[in-house]
Design an enzyme around this catalytic site. Structure first.
Site, PDB file in Angstrom:
ATOM      1  N   ASN A   9      -0.189  -8.951  -6.681  1.00  0.00           N
ATOM      2  CA  ASN A   9      -0.499  -7.518  -6.600  1.00  0.00           C
ATOM      3  C   ASN A   9      -0.771  -7.193  -5.132  1.00  0.00           C
ATOM      4  O   ASN A   9      -1.816  -7.553  -4.600  1.00  0.00           O
ATOM      5  CB  ASN A   9      -1.727  -7.219  -7.475  1.00  0.00           C
ATOM      6  N   LYS A  11      -1.147  -4.300  -3.740  1.00  0.00           N
ATOM      7  CA  LYS A  11      -2.001  -3.108  -3.538  1.00  0.00           C
ATOM      8  C   LYS A  11      -1.414  -2.207  -2.445  1.00  0.00           C
ATOM      9  O   LYS A  11      -0.204  -2.100  -2.322  1.00  0.00           O
ATOM     10  CB  LYS A  11      -3.435  -3.539  -3.225  1.00  0.00           C
ATOM     11  N   HIS A  94      -6.272  -1.608 -13.850  1.00  0.00           N
ATOM     12  CA  HIS A  94      -6.865  -2.411 -12.760  1.00  0.00           C
ATOM     13  C   HIS A  94      -8.237  -1.841 -12.402  1.00  0.00           C
ATOM     14  O   HIS A  94      -8.429  -0.626 -12.398  1.00  0.00           O
ATOM     15  CB  HIS A  94      -5.935  -2.396 -11.538  1.00  0.00           C
ATOM     16  N   GLU A  96      -9.668  -1.361  -9.675  1.00  0.00           N
ATOM     17  CA  GLU A  96      -9.686  -0.375  -8.575  1.00  0.00           C
ATOM     18  C   GLU A  96      -9.267   1.003  -9.091  1.00  0.00           C
ATOM     19  O   GLU A  96      -9.743   2.028  -8.612  1.00  0.00           O
ATOM     20  CB  GLU A  96      -8.768  -0.861  -7.432  1.00  0.00           C
ATOM     21  N   GLU A 166      -9.903  -9.835 -15.362  1.00  0.00           N
ATOM     22  CA  GLU A 166     -10.269  -9.747 -13.954  1.00  0.00           C
ATOM     23  C   GLU A 166     -11.729  -9.304 -13.826  1.00  0.00           C
ATOM     24  O   GLU A 166     -12.008  -8.090 -13.797  1.00  0.00           O
ATOM     25  CB  GLU A 166      -9.371  -8.730 -13.246  1.00  0.00           C
ATOM     26  N   GLY A 172     -11.396  -9.661  -4.853  1.00  0.00           N
ATOM     27  CA  GLY A 172     -11.477  -9.447  -3.413  1.00  0.00           C
ATOM     28  C   GLY A 172     -12.785  -9.901  -2.785  1.00  0.00           C
ATOM     29  O   GLY A 172     -13.066  -9.556  -1.633  1.00  0.00           O
ATOM     30  N   SER A 212     -10.009 -13.493  -6.811  1.00  0.00           N
ATOM     31  CA  SER A 212     -10.163 -14.499  -5.747  1.00  0.00           C
ATOM     32  C   SER A 212      -9.464 -15.824  -6.056  1.00  0.00           C
ATOM     33  O   SER A 212      -9.992 -16.888  -5.748  1.00  0.00           O
ATOM     34  CB  SER A 212     -11.653 -14.719  -5.434  1.00  0.00           C
TER      35      SER A 212
HETATM   36  C1  PEP Z   1      -6.551  -8.097  -7.953  1.00  0.00           C
HETATM   37  O1  PEP Z   1      -6.761  -7.108  -7.275  1.00  0.00           O
HETATM   38  O2  PEP Z   1      -5.910  -8.001  -9.002  1.00  0.00           O
HETATM   39  C2  PEP Z   1      -7.075  -9.370  -7.485  1.00  0.00           C
HETATM   40  C3  PEP Z   1      -7.162 -10.352  -8.335  1.00  0.00           C
HETATM   41  O3  PEP Z   1      -7.467  -9.430  -6.163  1.00  0.00           O
HETATM   42  P1  PEP Z   1      -7.963 -10.734  -5.369  1.00  0.00           P
HETATM   43  O4  PEP Z   1      -7.047 -11.876  -5.742  1.00  0.00           O
HETATM   44  O5  PEP Z   1      -7.862 -10.377  -3.941  1.00  0.00           O
HETATM   45  O6  PEP Z   1      -9.353 -11.006  -5.816  1.00  0.00           O
END
Ligand code: PEP
Length: 250
Positions: A9, A11, A94, A96, A166, A172, A212
Site C-alpha cells: 500500500n 498511500k 483502511h 487512515e 491492521e 506506521g 509495521s
Molecule cells: C498500512 O498502512 O496498511 C500499513 C500496514 O502501514 P505500515 O506497514 O507502514 O505500518
C-alpha cells in the site's frame, strides 16, 4: 489451501517515475506462483501501473473508491472509473480512511456493497486502536467492524474478499503486533466466520496482517497458521524491503 497474499500500500507516495521504477524492479524478480502479489499506487498512477504490469502476475489495486456509481462528488473516484482502466480490486476501511477522512461503518458498508455488486474484489481492513486494546475492548471493536460484512454477504461474495487485520497502533509506528497477538485475532476472526457461515467457508477466506511489517519480522508473523500474508505500508516503498517480505512467505 488458502492463497498467500502480499499487498504493497503506497498511500500518498511515489510520483509517476518512482512508481514505474519500483514496478520495473519487481518485474525482474520471481516468487512462487501461489503467492499473490498486489500493489496499490495512488489514483493518478493506477493506469500506468496497470500498463506496466500487463501480462505479469502482479495485480494493481486501488486505495479507495466512492460508493456511488457517478455524480456530484468532487474529488471522488467510482468503481466504473476503476473498471474502465482494468482495476478490479480496492482497499476499503483502511484506518487512515476511518480516522483522517471520518469514514464510519455505514460508509464502509456502502462501499463494500457497491464494489461486490460490481464484481470487484475488496481488501477489507479492520483493527482496534491502542485505547481499545488498553481497555481490553479489542475483540468487541473488531467484532463490530466485521459485522459490516458478517451475515450480509452471500457465500460467493466471500470469494471476492480478503480480510486485513491492521491494529491501528501498529500502522506506521514501527511497533508490530507480535506473531502471537496477530494469530490470536486471525483465529478469532476465522471462528466468527465459521459461526456465521460454516467452517469450510471460514477456512477459505484469506486473512492478512498489516502494521509495521518489515523484513526482520515478516517471516515469523507469516509462519502462524491463520495468517495468510500481509498488507505492507512503509516497507513496500523500498524495493529491497518489499521483495524480501514477499520472499519471506515463499
Ligand atoms: C498500512 O498502512 O496498511 C500499513 C500496514 O502501514 P505500515 O506497514 O507502514 O505500518
Amino acid at each position: 489451501m488458502r492463497k498467500k497474499v502480499i499487498i504493497g500500500n503506497w498511500k500518498m507516495n511515489n510520483d509517476k517515475k518512482e512508481t514505474a521504477d519500483l514496478l520495473l524492479s519487481l518485474l525482474k524478480e520471481t516468487w512462487k506462483k501461489e503467492i499473490n502479489v498486489k500493489v496499490s499506487p495512488s489514483f493518478v498512477n493506477l493506469e500506468n501501473a496497470e500498463k506496466i504490469l500487463k501480462n505479469s502476475p502482479i495485480e494493481v489495486v486501488a486505495q479507495n473508491m466512492h460508493y456511488e456509481n457517478e455524480g456530484a462528488y468532487t474529488g471522488e473516484i467510482s468503481y466504473k472509473m476503476l473498471k474502465s482502466i482494468n482495476i478490479n480490486s480496492v482497499i476499503i476501511g483502511h484506518s487512515e480512511r476511518r480516522t483522517i477522512f471520518s469514514e464510519n461503518d455505514d460508509i464502509i458498508k456502502r462501499k463494500i456493497v457497491t464494489a461486490l455488486n460490481n464484481k470487484m474484489h475488496v481488501i477489507f481492513c479492520f483493527g482496534e486502536s491502542s485505547e481499545n486494546r488498553n481497555e481490553n475492548k479489542h475483540y468487541e471493536i473488531i467484532s463490530e467492524q466485521l459485522d459490516v460484512v458478517m451475515h450480509s454477504l452471500t457465500k460467493n461474495q466471500w470469494n471476492q474478499i480478503i480480510l486485513a487485520y491492521e491494529p491501528v497502533w501498529a500502522i506506521g509506528t514501527g511497533v508490530n503486533a507480535t506473531p502471537e497477538q496477530a494469530q490470536e485475532i486471525h483465529k478469532y476472526v476465522r471462528n466468527k466466520i465459521a459461526i456465521a457461515y460454516n467452517k469450510n467457508l471460514a477456512n477459505s477466506v484469506p486473512i492478512i496482517y498489516g502494521g509495521s511489517l518489515k523484513p526482520n519480522n515478516s517471516k515469523e508473523i507469516f509462519s502462524k497458521p491463520d495468517i495468510d500474508g500481509g498488507l505492507v505500508g512503509g516497507a513496500s516503498l523500498s524495493f529491497k524491503d518489499f521483495y524480501s517480505i514477499i520472499k519471506s512467505i515463499d
